[in-house]
Design an enzyme around this catalytic site. Structure first.
Site, PDB file in Angstrom:
ATOM      1  N   PHE A 210       0.867  -1.186   0.000  1.00 40.83           N
ATOM      2  CA  PHE A 210       0.000   0.000   0.000  1.00 40.83           C
ATOM      3  C   PHE A 210       0.896   1.225   0.000  1.00 40.83           C
ATOM      4  O   PHE A 210       1.600   1.501   0.965  1.00 40.83           O
ATOM      5  CB  PHE A 210      -0.931   0.049   1.208  1.00 40.83           C
ATOM      6  CG  PHE A 210      -1.844   1.245   1.153  1.00 40.83           C
ATOM      7  CD1 PHE A 210      -2.988   1.222   0.382  1.00 40.83           C
ATOM      8  CD2 PHE A 210      -1.534   2.416   1.834  1.00 40.83           C
ATOM      9  CE1 PHE A 210      -3.822   2.330   0.283  1.00 40.83           C
ATOM     10  CE2 PHE A 210      -2.356   3.533   1.746  1.00 40.83           C
ATOM     11  CZ  PHE A 210      -3.498   3.488   0.970  1.00 40.83           C
TER      12      PHE A 210
ATOM     13  N   ASP B  34       9.479   2.993   1.809  1.00 39.85           N
ATOM     14  CA  ASP B  34       8.284   3.774   2.101  1.00 39.85           C
ATOM     15  C   ASP B  34       8.026   3.693   3.604  1.00 39.85           C
ATOM     16  O   ASP B  34       7.465   2.726   4.110  1.00 39.85           O
ATOM     17  CB  ASP B  34       7.094   3.227   1.312  1.00 39.85           C
ATOM     18  CG  ASP B  34       5.810   4.033   1.549  1.00 39.85           C
ATOM     19  OD1 ASP B  34       5.762   4.800   2.529  1.00 39.85           O
ATOM     20  OD2 ASP B  34       4.852   3.871   0.768  1.00 39.85           O
TER      21      ASP B  34
ATOM     22  N   LYS C 102       2.556  11.558   6.760  1.00 36.22           N
ATOM     23  CA  LYS C 102       1.712  11.360   7.936  1.00 36.22           C
ATOM     24  C   LYS C 102       2.235  12.096   9.164  1.00 36.22           C
ATOM     25  O   LYS C 102       1.990  13.270   9.330  1.00 36.22           O
ATOM     26  CB  LYS C 102       1.495   9.872   8.180  1.00 36.22           C
ATOM     27  CG  LYS C 102       0.674   9.204   7.070  1.00 36.22           C
ATOM     28  CD  LYS C 102       0.183   7.852   7.460  1.00 36.22           C
ATOM     29  CE  LYS C 102      -0.566   7.174   6.316  1.00 36.22           C
ATOM     30  NZ  LYS C 102      -1.801   7.847   5.936  1.00 36.22           N
TER      31      LYS C 102
END
Length: 410
Positions: free
Chosen positions: A149, A234, A263
């Site tokens: 993801f 990531d 984030k």
């Protein structure tokens, strides 16, 4: 939580019904309407309190409205919020310097969202392959892992294996090779002279907090170095203290060529993301080849700098590691009592519930009714990712509530 009670003119039910005709149905949120928050706790419009065990998918690593981050944002709001990159601003250099130092890398490409950081890294890797590695034009490939993801933009879903993210959105962007996660042999087989990079999550979040075998990340680093391609990690969900280290790759003493952050970098206040890389990699970009009006804006840089300052102390990394022991011990006690298995690192866990008890969604709704907020992922798996500021007492209470729900069934 010491904030005053909410004074909404509309109830939770009314506000949820009001969203139906005017909001695109791209999410299926739990039926709770949050109005206020502080630390690890949130409050709905009726004044009910909930312990936040999701923390905005790690965007709120430092809790809701951390005083140092709120102060930095307020101070910057009184000075300057946006110039675009058409001009310099007085906050960006300091932010980039401190973030590069924190990650052990050299240069920063500031963006806004996690998906933007991934898209930017794809472009940079391809440009590096053509300019530095000598891959023929338009032939560059990137190796990725199944069940990944990295976001939901068109290019990113092109290499997703989740049909709910892909179906109906083709045609897809070429140039990606998908291999099983945690399989070094398959990874090496997929690499050839056209390979620009290997892009993986050090821990797969959306897949259910899937942690690779010890040595896998070191193996990825060795293979990419030996075959002459980039290692892009990531760390948008796994980074910035979540796993008990600044970056999850640090558990194996690995330094990738490129690290993607987002984030928590915005402290739960503004969207901030970044591609942080070796100088040789990011130097391939020239003016006009990539950009963002809001990327690196002064408000984002001020908040991002304050986030880096919090992490420089090591306090939050230590807290995640220490509280992670409480989390793991509590989940271990539930195995065989409604929990089939779990995976945890630091304050991050994927918990597989016995399907006979309920789906992940049903367990999440039951926890919500008891004042605990979590989110399901696939099947009967729920994710736990509380703010790193959560107390041991609150964490133990949440685990006790989960135990009660499992005992009586969702």
């Amino acid at each position: 939580m010491t904030v005053a009670p909410s004074r909404s003119l509309r109830s939770s039910a009314e506000l949820i019904r009001a969203e139906e005709p005017v909001l695109a149905h791209n999410y299926h949120p739990l039926p709770v309407v949050v109005a206020r928050a502080e630390g690890a706790w949130v409050e709905d419009v009726e004044g009910r309190r909930y312990l936040d065990m999701l923390a905005g998918y790690s965007a709120l690593n430092f809790g809701h409205r951390h005083p140092a981050l709120i102060e930095a944002a307020h101070r910057q709001l009184d000075q300057l919020t946006l110039t675009s990159r058409a001009f310099h601003n007085d906050r960006l250099a300091g932010f980039a310097e401190s973030l590069a130092a924190l990650t052990g890398l050299d240069m920063v490409l500031p963006m806004n969202t996690g998906a933007e950081a991934v898209e930017s890294a794809v472009k940079v890797a391809r440009k590096w392959a053509y300019d530095v590695k000598g891959v023929p034009a338009d032939r560059a490939t990137i190796v990725v892992a199944a069940d990944n993801f990295h976001g939901r933009t068109t290019t990113i879903v092109s290499f997703s294996t989740d049909e709910s993210a892909r179906a109906g959105f083709g045609p897809f962007t070429p140039g990606f090779r998908v291999v099983p996660y945690n399989d070094l042999a398959a990874l090496e087989t997929a690499i050839d002279e056209t390979t620009a990079a290997v892009l993986i999550e050090p821990i797969q979040g959306e897949a259910g907090v899937v942690i690779p075998d010890d040595g896998y990340l070191r193996g990825v680093r060795e293979v990419t170095r030996r075959t002459g391609c980039l290692f892009i990690a990531d760390e948008i969900q796994s980074g910035l203290g979540r796993t008990g280290r600044t970056l999850a790759v640090e558990h194996e003493d690995v330094v990738p060529d490129v690290v993607l952050l987002g984030k928590a970098l915005g402290g739960g206040i503004v969207p901030v993301s970044a591609v942080v890389a070796r100088r040789e990699v990011l130097q391939v970009l020239r003016p006009g080849e990539h950009g963002s009006t809001f990327g690196g804006n002064p408000l984002a840089a001020a908040v991002g700098s304050a986030v880096v300052e919090l992490l420089e102390t090591g306090e939050f990394q230590r807290r995640a590691e220490e509280a992670g022991v409480v989390l793991r011990d509590g989940l271990t006690a539930l195995v065989g009592k409604g929990v089939r298995s779990f995976r945890a690192r630091g304050l991050w866990a994927g918990v597989d519930i016995d399907p006979a008890i309920g789906t992940g969604r049903e367990i999440s709704e039951s926890l919500m009714r008891e004042g605990i907020l979590v989110k399901d992922t696939h099947g009967s798996t729920i994710r736990l990712a509380p703010p790193l500021t959560i107390t041991n007492e609150d964490l133990t209470m949440a685990l006790g509530t989960l135990e009660q729900i499992l005992r009586k069934g969702a």
